[in-house]
Design a protein around this motif. Structure first.
Motif, PDB file in Angstrom:
ATOM      1  N   GLY A  24       0.884  -1.176   0.098  1.00  0.00           N
ATOM      2  CA  GLY A  24      -0.120  -0.059  -0.163  1.00  0.00           C
ATOM      3  C   GLY A  24       0.708   1.152   0.175  1.00  0.00           C
ATOM      4  N   ALA A  25       0.664   2.527  -0.539  1.00  0.00           N
ATOM      5  CA  ALA A  25      -0.855   2.675  -0.920  1.00  0.00           C
ATOM      6  C   ALA A  25      -0.843   2.761  -2.289  1.00  0.00           C
ATOM      7  N   CYS A 161      -6.764   1.067  -2.307  1.00  0.00           N
ATOM      8  CA  CYS A 161      -5.486   1.599  -1.391  1.00  0.00           C
ATOM      9  C   CYS A 161      -4.813   0.128  -1.176  1.00  0.00           C
ATOM     10  N   TYR A 162      -5.256  -0.973  -0.695  1.00  0.00           N
ATOM     11  CA  TYR A 162      -4.355  -2.206  -0.338  1.00  0.00           C
ATOM     12  C   TYR A 162      -4.305  -2.995  -1.573  1.00  0.00           C
TER      13      TYR A 162
END
Length: 270
Positions: A24-25, A161-162
């Protein structure tokens, strides 16, 4: 958490000739060129959730309708009730040429859940049914690609994001880490100058490769940021980063981007 900037995180491990990365991110669209570069001729989008495309009743559009809105030709493989209740599986797969994936993930919308995997160019409906079965029955700690001999890349993005991915390409983890450093530096420069930066130079491969050779798990946070230099503190972790784990009091290394010369370097932070 505590209003702190979201950290860079990266973890890699090698299992049975496969490289598994959590990071991330980054948004899916920010990594799409890296995914396409190692994929087979076709890519199957097997899960897609977004609030960017809703119907008149505020229900998410089916993936095929989103692709049509974006002008992305694809083949639709319906799963229907067979996907019901199975995390990571939509009720329909979208199968498209890999070179069309950047058009789908063009940055004009945001999928908060997206899972894709590459497939052979001549993939059949029966093979897609088998793929769905594998995806739905593989445990979280079990290497997925070990059960899919014809696939080279599996990607899953969460909350925009992840990042989670598996690959057969040993160079891809370092390329992802280089992109994460670039994205973090670029976001800091864009905020400082209040102008979008069309091109922030990426580290040469030796830099992320050196980091991975030093430790498999990293966390990064912005340091000093000027129009000429961006510094990122990097700390090795004993385990993969989890939400809520704060940056250590002392960084192990500092990655520095020299804007004027377009170069990166690593130095000891101690």
């Amino acid at each position: 958490m505590e209003r702190r900037p979201f950290p860079l995180s990266f973890s890699v491990r090698e299992t049975e000739g496969l490289w598994r990365v959590t990071a991330g991110a980054a948004q899916a669209g920010e990594l799409v060129d890296l995914l396409v570069s190692v994929a087979n001729d076709k890519v199957a989008v097997v899960s897609l959730e977004t609030n960017s495309y809703l119907d008149e009743n505020w229900h998410p559009l089916q993936p095929a309708l989103i692709a049509a809105e974006l002008g992305v030709p694809c083949t639709v493989h319906p799963l229907g009730s067979r996907a019901s209740g199975t995390h990571g599986l939509a009720e329909e797969f979208l199968v498209m040429d890999r070179d069309l994936l950047p058009r789908l993930l063009d940055g004009t919308w945001s999928p908060y859940e997206l899972t894709l995997i590459d497939v052979p160019a001549d993939v059949t409906p029966e093979q897609l049914d088998d793929l769905a079965l594998v995806l739905g029955t593989t445990g979280g700690d079990e290497p997925l690609l070990s059960r899919l001999a014809d696939s080279r890349i599996w990607f899953s993005g969460h909350d925009d994001c992840y990042v989670s991915l598996e690959t057969r390409d040993p160079a891809l983890p370092a390329a992802v880490l280089a992109r994460l450093l670039t994205l973090l530096a670029g976001s800091a420069l864009a905020e400082l100058t209040e102008e979008p930066l069309s091109r922030v130079p990426e580290p040469r491969p030796w830099l992320p490769e050196q980091l991975i050779a030093t430790a498999p798990h990293w966390i990064g946070a912005l340091g000093k940021v000027t129009e000429d230099l961006v510094t990122i503190g990097l700390a090795a972790l004993p385990d993969p980063w989890r939400l809520g784990v704060s940056f250590p009091q002392q960084a192990d290394l500092t990655a520095t981007l020299d804007i004027r010369h377009g170069t990166w370097r690593i130095t000891s932070a101690r």
